[in-house]
Motif scaffolding. Structure first.
Motif, PDB file in Angstrom:
ATOM      1  N   LYS A  26      73.358   6.842  -8.949  1.00 57.56           N
ATOM      2  CA  LYS A  26      74.395   7.932  -8.928  1.00 57.56           C
ATOM      3  C   LYS A  26      75.249   7.701  -9.995  1.00 57.56           C
ATOM      4  O   LYS A  26      75.945   8.842 -10.260  1.00 57.56           O
ATOM      5  N   ASP A  27      75.437   6.588 -10.524  1.00 57.54           N
ATOM      6  CA  ASP A  27      76.498   6.496 -11.701  1.00 57.54           C
ATOM      7  C   ASP A  27      75.805   6.918 -12.999  1.00 57.54           C
ATOM      8  O   ASP A  27      76.550   6.621 -14.090  1.00 57.54           O
ATOM      9  N   ALA A  28      74.323   6.985 -12.891  1.00 60.01           N
ATOM     10  CA  ALA A  28      73.843   7.486 -14.302  1.00 60.01           C
ATOM     11  C   ALA A  28      72.999   8.807 -14.125  1.00 60.01           C
ATOM     12  O   ALA A  28      71.777   8.917 -14.137  1.00 60.01           O
ATOM     13  N   PRO A  29      73.805   9.861 -14.093  1.00 57.40           N
ATOM     14  CA  PRO A  29      73.270  11.329 -13.837  1.00 57.40           C
ATOM     15  C   PRO A  29      72.400  11.830 -14.968  1.00 57.40           C
ATOM     16  O   PRO A  29      71.557  12.726 -14.786  1.00 57.40           O
ATOM     17  N   THR A  30      72.460  11.269 -16.073  1.00 53.07           N
ATOM     18  CA  THR A  30      71.784  11.811 -17.279  1.00 53.07           C
ATOM     19  C   THR A  30      70.343  10.969 -17.377  1.00 53.07           C
ATOM     20  O   THR A  30      69.650  11.339 -18.188  1.00 53.07           O
ATOM     21  N   ILE A  31      70.230   9.987 -16.586  1.00 50.09           N
ATOM     22  CA  ILE A  31      68.901   9.476 -16.611  1.00 50.09           C
ATOM     23  C   ILE A  31      68.116   9.479 -15.250  1.00 50.09           C
ATOM     24  O   ILE A  31      68.813   9.713 -13.973  1.00 50.09           O
ATOM     25  N   GLU A  32      66.852   9.710 -15.131  1.00 48.15           N
ATOM     26  CA  GLU A  32      66.048   9.888 -14.108  1.00 48.15           C
ATOM     27  C   GLU A  32      64.883   8.833 -14.238  1.00 48.15           C
ATOM     28  O   GLU A  32      64.281   8.608 -15.110  1.00 48.15           O
ATOM     29  N   LYS A  33      64.348   8.096 -13.195  1.00 51.70           N
ATOM     30  CA  LYS A  33      63.531   7.347 -12.867  1.00 51.70           C
ATOM     31  C   LYS A  33      62.082   7.826 -13.000  1.00 51.70           C
ATOM     32  O   LYS A  33      61.935   9.110 -12.511  1.00 51.70           O
ATOM     33  N   VAL A  34      61.491   7.474 -13.846  1.00 48.69           N
ATOM     34  CA  VAL A  34      59.934   7.836 -13.722  1.00 48.69           C
ATOM     35  C   VAL A  34      59.214   7.426 -12.639  1.00 48.69           C
ATOM     36  O   VAL A  34      59.226   6.326 -12.400  1.00 48.69           O
ATOM     37  N   ILE A  35      58.568   8.315 -11.949  1.00 43.97           N
ATOM     38  CA  ILE A  35      57.636   7.798 -10.910  1.00 43.97           C
ATOM     39  C   ILE A  35      56.439   7.610 -11.093  1.00 43.97           C
ATOM     40  O   ILE A  35      55.535   8.333 -11.661  1.00 43.97           O
ATOM     41  N   THR A  36      55.972   6.200 -11.145  1.00 43.06           N
ATOM     42  CA  THR A  36      54.631   5.659 -11.554  1.00 43.06           C
ATOM     43  C   THR A  36      53.658   6.229 -10.414  1.00 43.06           C
ATOM     44  O   THR A  36      54.073   6.258  -9.530  1.00 43.06           O
ATOM     45  N   THR A  37      52.479   6.117 -11.033  1.00 40.76           N
ATOM     46  CA  THR A  37      51.363   6.200 -10.088  1.00 40.76           C
ATOM     47  C   THR A  37      50.533   4.934  -9.845  1.00 40.76           C
ATOM     48  O   THR A  37      50.486   4.107 -10.548  1.00 40.76           O
ATOM     49  N   THR A  38      50.508   4.810  -8.582  1.00 43.48           N
ATOM     50  CA  THR A  38      49.557   3.444  -8.467  1.00 43.48           C
ATOM     51  C   THR A  38      48.344   3.558  -7.208  1.00 43.48           C
ATOM     52  O   THR A  38      48.379   4.706  -6.612  1.00 43.48           O
ATOM     53  N   SER A  39      47.520   2.665  -7.187  1.00 43.92           N
ATOM     54  CA  SER A  39      46.390   2.836  -6.263  1.00 43.92           C
ATOM     55  C   SER A  39      46.543   1.796  -5.169  1.00 43.92           C
ATOM     56  O   SER A  39      45.698   1.892  -4.347  1.00 43.92           O
ATOM     57  N   ARG A  40      47.647   1.224  -5.276  1.00 44.05           N
ATOM     58  CA  ARG A  40      47.888   0.147  -3.960  1.00 44.05           C
ATOM     59  C   ARG A  40      48.415   1.039  -2.808  1.00 44.05           C
ATOM     60  O   ARG A  40      48.948   1.943  -2.925  1.00 44.05           O
ATOM     61  N   PRO A  41      48.048   0.465  -1.520  1.00 42.88           N
ATOM     62  CA  PRO A  41      48.491   1.049  -0.318  1.00 42.88           C
ATOM     63  C   PRO A  41      49.994   1.478  -0.104  1.00 42.88           C
ATOM     64  O   PRO A  41      50.483   0.621  -0.700  1.00 42.88           O
ATOM     65  N   ILE A  42      50.243   2.286   0.284  1.00 45.01           N
ATOM     66  CA  ILE A  42      51.594   2.845   0.720  1.00 45.01           C
ATOM     67  C   ILE A  42      52.143   1.703   1.543  1.00 45.01           C
ATOM     68  O   ILE A  42      51.528   1.520   2.564  1.00 45.01           O
ATOM     69  N   ARG A  43      53.447   1.303   1.372  1.00 35.42           N
ATOM     70  CA  ARG A  43      54.116   0.367   2.562  1.00 35.42           C
ATOM     71  C   ARG A  43      54.875   0.990   3.464  1.00 35.42           C
ATOM     72  O   ARG A  43      55.241   2.174   3.102  1.00 35.42           O
ATOM     73  N   GLU A  44      55.077   0.311   4.543  1.00 38.82           N
ATOM     74  CA  GLU A  44      56.168   0.924   5.533  1.00 38.82           C
ATOM     75  C   GLU A  44      57.499   1.234   4.745  1.00 38.82           C
ATOM     76  O   GLU A  44      57.971   0.553   3.896  1.00 38.82           O
ATOM     77  N   ASN A  45      58.007   2.516   5.067  1.00 41.15           N
ATOM     78  CA  ASN A  45      59.371   2.922   4.380  1.00 41.15           C
ATOM     79  C   ASN A  45      59.180   3.470   3.122  1.00 41.15           C
ATOM     80  O   ASN A  45      60.196   3.786   2.800  1.00 41.15           O
ATOM     81  N   GLU A  46      58.076   3.517   2.539  1.00 42.72           N
ATOM     82  CA  GLU A  46      57.804   4.192   1.242  1.00 42.72           C
ATOM     83  C   GLU A  46      57.489   5.474   1.326  1.00 42.72           C
ATOM     84  O   GLU A  46      56.775   6.044   2.359  1.00 42.72           O
ATOM     85  N   ILE A  47      57.661   6.456   0.549  1.00 40.37           N
ATOM     86  CA  ILE A  47      57.564   7.920   0.454  1.00 40.37           C
ATOM     87  C   ILE A  47      56.700   8.260  -0.740  1.00 40.37           C
ATOM     88  O   ILE A  47      57.096   8.104  -1.789  1.00 40.37           O
ATOM     89  N   ASN A  48      55.518   8.952  -0.515  1.00 36.92           N
ATOM     90  CA  ASN A  48      54.767   9.290  -1.814  1.00 36.92           C
ATOM     91  C   ASN A  48      55.457  10.297  -2.409  1.00 36.92           C
ATOM     92  O   ASN A  48      56.049  11.316  -1.856  1.00 36.92           O
ATOM     93  N   GLY A  49      55.467  10.241  -3.946  1.00 32.08           N
ATOM     94  CA  GLY A  49      56.447  11.040  -4.689  1.00 32.08           C
ATOM     95  C   GLY A  49      57.612  10.786  -4.891  1.00 32.08           C
ATOM     96  O   GLY A  49      58.367  11.236  -5.545  1.00 32.08           O
ATOM     97  N   ILE A  50      58.251   9.718  -4.003  1.00 33.57           N
ATOM     98  CA  ILE A  50      59.761   9.218  -4.310  1.00 33.57           C
ATOM     99  C   ILE A  50      59.530   7.825  -4.737  1.00 33.57           C
ATOM    100  O   ILE A  50      60.007   7.511  -5.869  1.00 33.57           O
ATOM    101  N   HIS A  51      58.842   7.057  -4.302  1.00 37.07           N
ATOM    102  CA  HIS A  51      58.612   5.421  -4.592  1.00 37.07           C
ATOM    103  C   HIS A  51      57.490   5.559  -5.529  1.00 37.07           C
ATOM    104  O   HIS A  51      57.893   4.728  -6.713  1.00 37.07           O
TER     105      HIS A  51
END
Length: 187
Positions: A26-51
């Motif tokens: 929130k203190d770095a508004p000019t930076i955006e995290k690149v959402i990487t792609t993975t073949s690992r199973p999604i974990r509890e509390n993870e959201i596809n397209g966010i994590h």
């Protein structure tokens, strides 16, 4: 001329990369995290397209063959990688991308980005000690004993990569490490 700065933020599993990013984003508004792609199973509390972008192993291998990935690696028996479309999306939004990736991904990604028109700043996050890293890995509670041993062995190998980075931060204290990371980004 290098018009865009791309940050690559790495370190072994359990060192606090994602936690640190969430603390400062929130203190770095000019930076955006690149959402990487993975073949690992999604974990509890993870959201596809966010994590991550979660896809099957065969879908990932198809992306490899069609050239959709800037870089990819096998980490802990699963594929992880970055797509050209995700980088383009962030650049088109006039932000600087930050990759939060494993060290073997950095080795492939940095030269590819530097060959284009990007200035690349690499940052390695270190644990305060090996014992603390082991505690953090155990504290996740997401692995079997065999998976823990694989992650620990990988972490030891990844720690050997730290001298290939421009900047190192030790995560002794989350707030102090966050301030260091923000200072680097704002410079």
């Amino acid at each position: 001329m290098k018009n865009n700065t791309v940050f690559i933020f790495s370190g072994p599993a359990g060192v606090g990369k994602t936690t640190l990013w969430h603390l400062i984003e929130k203190d770095a508004p000019t930076i955006e995290k690149v959402i990487t792609t993975t073949s690992r199973p999604i974990r509890e509390n993870e959201i596809n397209g966010i994590h991550y972008h979660f896809i099957t192993r065969s879908e990932f291998e198809a992306k490899i063959h069609t050239g959709d990935l800037i870089e990819y690696a096998i980490v802990h028996t699963n594929y992880y990688g970055s797509t050209f479309s995700e980088l383009d999306r962030i650049i088109q939004n006039k932000k600087s991308p930050i990759y939060i990736i494993e060290p073997q991904g950095m080795v492939h990604l940095k030269p590819l980005l530097e060959d284009k028109w990007y200035k690349v700043v690499t940052i390695f996050l270190l644990p305060p000690s090996l014992d603390e890293l082991k505690k953090r890995l155990h504290g996740r509670g997401t692995e079997t004993p065999e998976q823990f041993e694989i992650r620990l062995a990988t972490a030891l190998t990844e720690l050997e990569q730290q001298d290939f980075y421009d900047i190192k931060i030790t995560n002794n204290n989350l707030k102090i490490a966050g301030k260091e990371l923000l200072d680097i980004i704002h410079r």
